[in-house]
Design an enzyme around this catalytic site. Structure first.
Site, PDB file in Angstrom:
ATOM      1  N   ARG A  91      13.963  -2.610   7.482  1.00  0.00           N
ATOM      2  CA  ARG A  91      13.262  -1.843   9.090  1.00  0.00           C
ATOM      3  C   ARG A  91      13.669  -2.744   9.636  1.00  0.00           C
ATOM      4  O   ARG A  91      12.887  -4.202   9.724  1.00  0.00           O
ATOM      5  CB  ARG A  91      11.647  -2.087   7.920  1.00  0.00           C
ATOM      6  CG  ARG A  91      10.957  -0.647   7.630  1.00  0.00           C
ATOM      7  CD  ARG A  91       9.720  -0.235   6.750  1.00  0.00           C
ATOM      8  NE  ARG A  91       8.933  -0.846   7.874  1.00  0.00           N
ATOM      9  CZ  ARG A  91       8.098  -1.042   7.463  1.00  0.00           C
ATOM     10  NH1 ARG A  91       7.319  -0.465   6.419  1.00  0.00           N
ATOM     11  NH2 ARG A  91       7.005  -1.239   8.473  1.00  0.00           N
ATOM     12  N   ARG A  94      11.754  -7.994   2.280  1.00  0.00           N
ATOM     13  CA  ARG A  94      12.469  -6.698   2.316  1.00  0.00           C
ATOM     14  C   ARG A  94      13.525  -6.160   3.183  1.00  0.00           C
ATOM     15  O   ARG A  94      13.981  -5.548   2.932  1.00  0.00           O
ATOM     16  CB  ARG A  94      10.919  -6.196   2.870  1.00  0.00           C
ATOM     17  CG  ARG A  94      10.581  -4.506   3.337  1.00  0.00           C
ATOM     18  CD  ARG A  94       9.334  -3.561   2.682  1.00  0.00           C
ATOM     19  NE  ARG A  94       8.962  -3.271   3.996  1.00  0.00           N
ATOM     20  CZ  ARG A  94       7.193  -3.995   4.400  1.00  0.00           C
ATOM     21  NH1 ARG A  94       6.636  -3.153   3.157  1.00  0.00           N
ATOM     22  NH2 ARG A  94       7.375  -3.002   5.364  1.00  0.00           N
ATOM     23  N   LYS A 119       1.089  -1.262   0.264  1.00  0.00           N
ATOM     24  CA  LYS A 119      -0.323  -0.021   0.090  1.00  0.00           C
ATOM     25  C   LYS A 119       0.543   1.519   0.030  1.00  0.00           C
ATOM     26  O   LYS A 119       0.084   2.130  -0.144  1.00  0.00           O
ATOM     27  CB  LYS A 119      -0.939  -0.186   1.272  1.00  0.00           C
ATOM     28  CG  LYS A 119      -0.850   0.099   2.461  1.00  0.00           C
ATOM     29  CD  LYS A 119      -1.816  -0.042   3.664  1.00  0.00           C
ATOM     30  CE  LYS A 119      -1.038  -0.429   5.122  1.00  0.00           C
ATOM     31  NZ  LYS A 119       0.005   0.758   4.847  1.00  0.00           N
ATOM     32  N   ARG A 174      -6.460   2.095  11.711  1.00  0.00           N
ATOM     33  CA  ARG A 174      -5.949   0.656  11.459  1.00  0.00           C
ATOM     34  C   ARG A 174      -6.842   0.409  13.056  1.00  0.00           C
ATOM     35  O   ARG A 174      -6.413  -1.100  13.287  1.00  0.00           O
ATOM     36  CB  ARG A 174      -4.560   0.630  12.606  1.00  0.00           C
ATOM     37  CG  ARG A 174      -3.132   0.390  11.627  1.00  0.00           C
ATOM     38  CD  ARG A 174      -2.460   0.444  11.607  1.00  0.00           C
ATOM     39  NE  ARG A 174      -1.116   0.060  11.391  1.00  0.00           N
ATOM     40  CZ  ARG A 174      -0.364   0.292  10.384  1.00  0.00           C
ATOM     41  NH1 ARG A 174      -1.106   1.025   9.762  1.00  0.00           N
ATOM     42  NH2 ARG A 174       0.759  -0.838   9.711  1.00  0.00           N
ATOM     43  N   ARG A 186       2.721  -8.627  13.491  1.00  0.00           N
ATOM     44  CA  ARG A 186       2.170  -7.295  12.944  1.00  0.00           C
ATOM     45  C   ARG A 186       0.831  -7.465  11.814  1.00  0.00           C
ATOM     46  O   ARG A 186      -0.776  -7.085  11.999  1.00  0.00           O
ATOM     47  CB  ARG A 186       2.851  -6.814  11.886  1.00  0.00           C
ATOM     48  CG  ARG A 186       3.650  -6.263  12.426  1.00  0.00           C
ATOM     49  CD  ARG A 186       4.805  -5.515  12.057  1.00  0.00           C
ATOM     50  NE  ARG A 186       4.514  -5.039  10.720  1.00  0.00           N
ATOM     51  CZ  ARG A 186       5.342  -4.861   9.595  1.00  0.00           C
ATOM     52  NH1 ARG A 186       6.413  -5.780   9.415  1.00  0.00           N
ATOM     53  NH2 ARG A 186       5.171  -4.229   8.835  1.00  0.00           N
TER      54      ARG A 186
HETATM   55  P1  ADP Z   1       2.911  -1.622   7.520  1.00  0.00           P
HETATM   56  O1  ADP Z   1       1.355  -1.838   7.136  1.00  0.00           O
HETATM   57  O2  ADP Z   1       3.308  -2.654   6.376  1.00  0.00           O
HETATM   58  O3  ADP Z   1       2.964  -2.362   9.629  1.00  0.00           O
HETATM   59  P2  ADP Z   1       3.368   1.144   8.379  1.00  0.00           P
HETATM   60  O4  ADP Z   1       4.419   1.942   7.654  1.00  0.00           O
HETATM   61  O5  ADP Z   1       2.092   1.367   7.545  1.00  0.00           O
HETATM   62  O6  ADP Z   1       3.369  -0.599   7.467  1.00  0.00           O
HETATM   63  O7  ADP Z   1       3.395   1.048   9.869  1.00  0.00           O
HETATM   64  C1  ADP Z   1       3.736   0.787  10.379  1.00  0.00           C
HETATM   65  C2  ADP Z   1       3.786   0.980  12.081  1.00  0.00           C
HETATM   66  O8  ADP Z   1       3.738   1.839  12.414  1.00  0.00           O
HETATM   67  C3  ADP Z   1       2.962   0.076  12.742  1.00  0.00           C
HETATM   68  O9  ADP Z   1       3.550  -1.360  13.056  1.00  0.00           O
HETATM   69  C4  ADP Z   1       2.848   1.010  13.866  1.00  0.00           C
HETATM   70  O10 ADP Z   1       3.246   0.081  14.708  1.00  0.00           O
HETATM   71  C5  ADP Z   1       2.896   2.103  13.496  1.00  0.00           C
HETATM   72  N1  ADP Z   1       1.681   2.721  12.790  1.00  0.00           N
HETATM   73  C6  ADP Z   1       1.439   3.493  11.900  1.00  0.00           C
HETATM   74  N2  ADP Z   1      -0.081   4.050  11.445  1.00  0.00           N
HETATM   75  C7  ADP Z   1      -0.703   3.072  12.988  1.00  0.00           C
HETATM   76  C8  ADP Z   1      -1.778   3.820  13.073  1.00  0.00           C
HETATM   77  N3  ADP Z   1      -2.661   4.365  12.448  1.00  0.00           N
HETATM   78  N4  ADP Z   1      -2.438   3.143  14.768  1.00  0.00           N
HETATM   79  C9  ADP Z   1      -1.265   3.294  15.485  1.00  0.00           C
HETATM   80  N5  ADP Z   1       0.231   2.635  15.030  1.00  0.00           N
HETATM   81  C10 ADP Z   1       0.572   2.462  13.593  1.00  0.00           C
END
Ligand code: ADP
Length: 198
Positions: free
Chosen positions: A131, A125, A11, A86, A142
């Site tokens: 990361r 990745r 995404k 989320r 996750r």
């Molecule tokens: P991915 O979808 O691959 O996990 P993201 O870049 O969207 O990657 O998110 C990485 C991390 O950032 C999440 O695992 C979380 O710890 C934090 N995070 C991102 N967006 C949110 C959110 N809306 N609420 C809580 N934590 C978030």
């Protein structure tokens, strides 16, 4: 609009391409948090443990970050949210934030990819970008969190009739094409000319 899907569904990549093509501001909560960690800001220090563990950042922090970001002037003409909401509490908060600024969500895009493929992609990745949350245990955690916390958000948008769900398997270009086609079907008037590069 917003884009959602499990970790590793692509995404982030698609969000960047879409915001460029549509000429709207992209807002990625994951990117915002990673930038804060990199720059060692106070917020960065607060969230780094949550990110490394693959846990959600607490709603109070996340909601504040989103509220502040969506009050800036560059999102008035539209935005593409990536990574928020989320969970259902964040969904409720987004409704409040948007109502306060007289905005409304037009569409929630969803990318669908099965778990085996996600784990494969995320482990790959990990070898490329390093990361901190791309290790096997954290990846599985996750994915579980996504099923428990975030899948209900997609269901809610489905019920509202604004979910556009797209198959996330295939090349980056294939998936981008599918997303544009889905948007074109639902919002023909809002879509730029198909020949625009991006
Ligand atoms: P991915 O979808 O691959 O996990 P993201 O870049 O969207 O990657 O998110 C990485 C991390 O950032 C999440 O695992 C979380 O710890 C934090 N995070 C991102 N967006 C949110 C959110 N809306 N609420 C809580 N934590 C978030």
């Amino acid at each position: 609009m917003l884009i959602m899907g499990p970790p590793g569904c692509g995404k982030g990549t698609q969000a960047e391409r879409l915001s460029r093509r549509l000429g709207i501001t992209g807002v990625s909560t994951g990117e915002v948090f990673r930038d804060h960690v990199k720059n060692q800001t106070p917020l960065g220090r607060e969230v780094t443990g949550h990110l490394d563990a693959g846990d959600l950042v607490p709603d109070t922090l996340t909601n504040r970050v989103v509220r502040e970001r969506l009050n800036q002037s560059d999102v008035k003409a539209g935005f593409l949210l990536d990574g928020y909401p989320r969970n259902t509490a964040q969904l409720a908060e987004l409704d409040v934030i948007l109502a306060a600024s007289g905005q409304e969500l037009d569409v929630a895009l969803q990318l669908r990819v099965d778990d085996d493929e996600l784990v494969r992609r995320l482990l790959h990745r990990a070898t490329m970008t390093g990361r901190s949350d791309d290790t096997e245990d954290v990846i599985r955690h996750r994915l579980e969190l996504y099923q428990q916390e975030t899948a209900p958000v997609a269901s809610a948008y489905l019920q509202r009739g604004i979910l556009l769900s797209v198959d996330g398997l295939g090349s980056e270009d294939d998936i981008f094409g599918r997303l544009l086609a889905a948007l074109r079907e639902s919002f023909p008037e809002a879509m730029p000319d198909a020949t625009t590069p991006g």
